[in-house]
Design a protein around this motif. Sequence first.
Motif, PDB file in Angstrom:
ATOM      1  N   ARG A   1      25.815 -17.794   6.890  1.00  0.00           N
ATOM      2  CA  ARG A   1      26.309 -16.534   7.190  1.00  0.00           C
ATOM      3  C   ARG A   1      25.637 -15.326   6.694  1.00  0.00           C
ATOM      4  O   ARG A   1      25.371 -14.177   7.167  1.00  0.00           O
ATOM      5  CB  ARG A   1      27.912 -16.308   7.251  1.00  0.00           C
ATOM      6  CG  ARG A   1      28.563 -15.030   7.533  1.00  0.00           C
ATOM      7  CD  ARG A   1      29.924 -15.054   7.453  1.00  0.00           C
ATOM      8  NE  ARG A   1      30.690 -13.792   7.832  1.00  0.00           N
ATOM      9  CZ  ARG A   1      31.765 -13.579   7.611  1.00  0.00           C
ATOM     10  NH1 ARG A   1      32.830 -14.291   7.261  1.00  0.00           N
ATOM     11  NH2 ARG A   1      32.242 -12.520   8.097  1.00  0.00           N
ATOM     12  N   THR A   2      25.505 -15.269   5.355  1.00  0.00           N
ATOM     13  CA  THR A   2      24.975 -14.195   4.491  1.00  0.00           C
ATOM     14  C   THR A   2      23.479 -14.120   4.888  1.00  0.00           C
ATOM     15  O   THR A   2      23.024 -13.120   4.923  1.00  0.00           O
ATOM     16  CB  THR A   2      25.065 -14.449   3.131  1.00  0.00           C
ATOM     17  OG1 THR A   2      24.514 -15.838   2.642  1.00  0.00           O
ATOM     18  CG2 THR A   2      26.795 -14.405   2.487  1.00  0.00           C
ATOM     19  N   ARG A   3      22.628 -15.272   5.156  1.00  0.00           N
ATOM     20  CA  ARG A   3      21.470 -15.291   5.579  1.00  0.00           C
ATOM     21  C   ARG A   3      21.449 -14.300   6.721  1.00  0.00           C
ATOM     22  O   ARG A   3      20.504 -13.613   7.043  1.00  0.00           O
ATOM     23  CB  ARG A   3      20.733 -16.565   5.627  1.00  0.00           C
ATOM     24  CG  ARG A   3      19.278 -16.678   5.725  1.00  0.00           C
ATOM     25  CD  ARG A   3      18.908 -18.198   5.578  1.00  0.00           C
ATOM     26  NE  ARG A   3      19.743 -19.084   4.439  1.00  0.00           N
ATOM     27  CZ  ARG A   3      20.141 -19.985   4.831  1.00  0.00           C
ATOM     28  NH1 ARG A   3      20.600 -20.591   6.082  1.00  0.00           N
ATOM     29  NH2 ARG A   3      20.829 -20.584   3.767  1.00  0.00           N
ATOM     30  N   ARG A   4      22.244 -14.995   7.899  1.00  0.00           N
ATOM     31  CA  ARG A   4      22.107 -14.039   9.176  1.00  0.00           C
ATOM     32  C   ARG A   4      22.346 -12.588   8.974  1.00  0.00           C
ATOM     33  O   ARG A   4      21.779 -11.825   9.669  1.00  0.00           O
ATOM     34  CB  ARG A   4      22.968 -14.680  10.217  1.00  0.00           C
ATOM     35  CG  ARG A   4      22.456 -15.982  10.677  1.00  0.00           C
ATOM     36  CD  ARG A   4      23.618 -16.505  11.530  1.00  0.00           C
ATOM     37  NE  ARG A   4      24.706 -16.650  11.406  1.00  0.00           N
ATOM     38  CZ  ARG A   4      25.375 -17.693  10.813  1.00  0.00           C
ATOM     39  NH1 ARG A   4      24.648 -18.710  10.556  1.00  0.00           N
ATOM     40  NH2 ARG A   4      26.800 -17.807  10.271  1.00  0.00           N
ATOM     41  N   LEU A   5      23.266 -12.308   8.076  1.00  0.00           N
ATOM     42  CA  LEU A   5      23.464 -10.931   8.022  1.00  0.00           C
ATOM     43  C   LEU A   5      22.546 -10.062   7.022  1.00  0.00           C
ATOM     44  O   LEU A   5      22.130  -8.974   7.424  1.00  0.00           O
ATOM     45  CB  LEU A   5      24.788 -10.499   7.039  1.00  0.00           C
ATOM     46  CG  LEU A   5      26.296 -11.199   7.793  1.00  0.00           C
ATOM     47  CD1 LEU A   5      27.132 -10.955   6.697  1.00  0.00           C
ATOM     48  CD2 LEU A   5      26.501 -10.243   8.956  1.00  0.00           C
ATOM     49  N   ALA A   6      21.815 -10.934   6.067  1.00  0.00           N
ATOM     50  CA  ALA A   6      20.623 -10.159   5.369  1.00  0.00           C
ATOM     51  C   ALA A   6      19.531  -9.786   6.158  1.00  0.00           C
ATOM     52  O   ALA A   6      18.625  -9.091   6.140  1.00  0.00           O
ATOM     53  CB  ALA A   6      20.456 -11.060   4.258  1.00  0.00           C
ATOM     54  N   VAL A   7      19.256 -10.856   7.382  1.00  0.00           N
ATOM     55  CA  VAL A   7      18.146 -10.554   8.308  1.00  0.00           C
ATOM     56  C   VAL A   7      18.137  -9.145   8.831  1.00  0.00           C
ATOM     57  O   VAL A   7      17.070  -8.779   8.989  1.00  0.00           O
ATOM     58  CB  VAL A   7      18.073 -11.785   9.356  1.00  0.00           C
ATOM     59  CG1 VAL A   7      17.115 -11.517  10.411  1.00  0.00           C
ATOM     60  CG2 VAL A   7      17.596 -13.078   8.603  1.00  0.00           C
ATOM     61  N   ARG A   8      19.493  -8.664   9.028  1.00  0.00           N
ATOM     62  CA  ARG A   8      19.541  -7.295   9.607  1.00  0.00           C
ATOM     63  C   ARG A   8      19.105  -6.380   8.878  1.00  0.00           C
ATOM     64  O   ARG A   8      18.746  -5.132   9.470  1.00  0.00           O
ATOM     65  CB  ARG A   8      21.116  -7.316  10.293  1.00  0.00           C
ATOM     66  CG  ARG A   8      21.335  -8.247  11.155  1.00  0.00           C
ATOM     67  CD  ARG A   8      22.616  -7.905  12.108  1.00  0.00           C
ATOM     68  NE  ARG A   8      22.919  -9.200  12.732  1.00  0.00           N
ATOM     69  CZ  ARG A   8      24.110  -9.435  13.497  1.00  0.00           C
ATOM     70  NH1 ARG A   8      25.095  -8.758  13.096  1.00  0.00           N
ATOM     71  NH2 ARG A   8      24.073 -10.139  14.377  1.00  0.00           N
ATOM     72  N   VAL A   9      19.307  -6.365   7.635  1.00  0.00           N
ATOM     73  CA  VAL A   9      18.607  -5.403   6.626  1.00  0.00           C
ATOM     74  C   VAL A   9      17.860  -6.184   5.714  1.00  0.00           C
ATOM     75  O   VAL A   9      18.383  -6.492   4.436  1.00  0.00           O
ATOM     76  CB  VAL A   9      19.786  -4.876   5.917  1.00  0.00           C
ATOM     77  CG1 VAL A   9      19.477  -3.615   5.192  1.00  0.00           C
ATOM     78  CG2 VAL A   9      21.021  -4.172   7.137  1.00  0.00           C
ATOM     79  N   PRO A  10      16.445  -6.290   5.905  1.00  0.00           N
ATOM     80  CA  PRO A  10      15.701  -7.040   4.931  1.00  0.00           C
ATOM     81  C   PRO A  10      15.315  -6.374   3.704  1.00  0.00           C
ATOM     82  O   PRO A  10      14.908  -7.019   2.761  1.00  0.00           O
ATOM     83  CB  PRO A  10      14.242  -7.297   5.830  1.00  0.00           C
ATOM     84  CG  PRO A  10      14.238  -6.245   6.981  1.00  0.00           C
ATOM     85  CD  PRO A  10      15.875  -6.043   7.151  1.00  0.00           C
ATOM     86  N   ASP A  11      15.321  -5.321   3.623  1.00  0.00           N
ATOM     87  CA  ASP A  11      14.909  -4.361   2.221  1.00  0.00           C
ATOM     88  C   ASP A  11      16.166  -4.296   1.549  1.00  0.00           C
ATOM     89  O   ASP A  11      16.130  -3.083   1.101  1.00  0.00           O
ATOM     90  CB  ASP A  11      13.899  -3.412   2.508  1.00  0.00           C
ATOM     91  CG  ASP A  11      14.723  -2.354   3.544  1.00  0.00           C
ATOM     92  OD1 ASP A  11      15.655  -2.688   4.228  1.00  0.00           O
ATOM     93  OD2 ASP A  11      14.252  -1.270   3.732  1.00  0.00           O
TER      94      ASP A  11
END
Length: 138
Positions: A41-51
């Motif tokens: 879940r955190t990986r999917r969320l982090a993809v939306r804001v990569p920086d």
Amino acid sequence: MNFQVTVLKILAAYPGGFAVMEDLKRDMAILATSGPDWAGRTRRLAVRVPDLVIWSQGLVERISGGWQITSKGRAVLEFMEAAPAALEPIQPPSVDQTIGTSPALVPPLRQPADRAKRGRKRRERRRETRERARANSS
């Protein structure tokens, strides 16, 4: 597990968005050991804001023994949690566009040239550890 996304999620769940370090560490430990669901879940969320860099972008503040999520942090978290269908027609903005700040001060990390060599050494160490464990168990 994406540490920074987890910190945002934990702080958003606390009243006023503030948690002392002991509570934050306890919640992080619970989530880190909860299985692959949280990490995915955190990986999917982090993809939306990569920086994402929560401290230098002003998403989290350090206050008297704890951390507090800011209004910018809540806005970025809401953006990350928005339904994917709502994001498809447009290109997701970067964190800087989302929170209206200057570009991140931290440059992206470069990949080391000897990455493959380190991977081989890591595999060799793991194999040796397994072999020692088998020998000790017999």
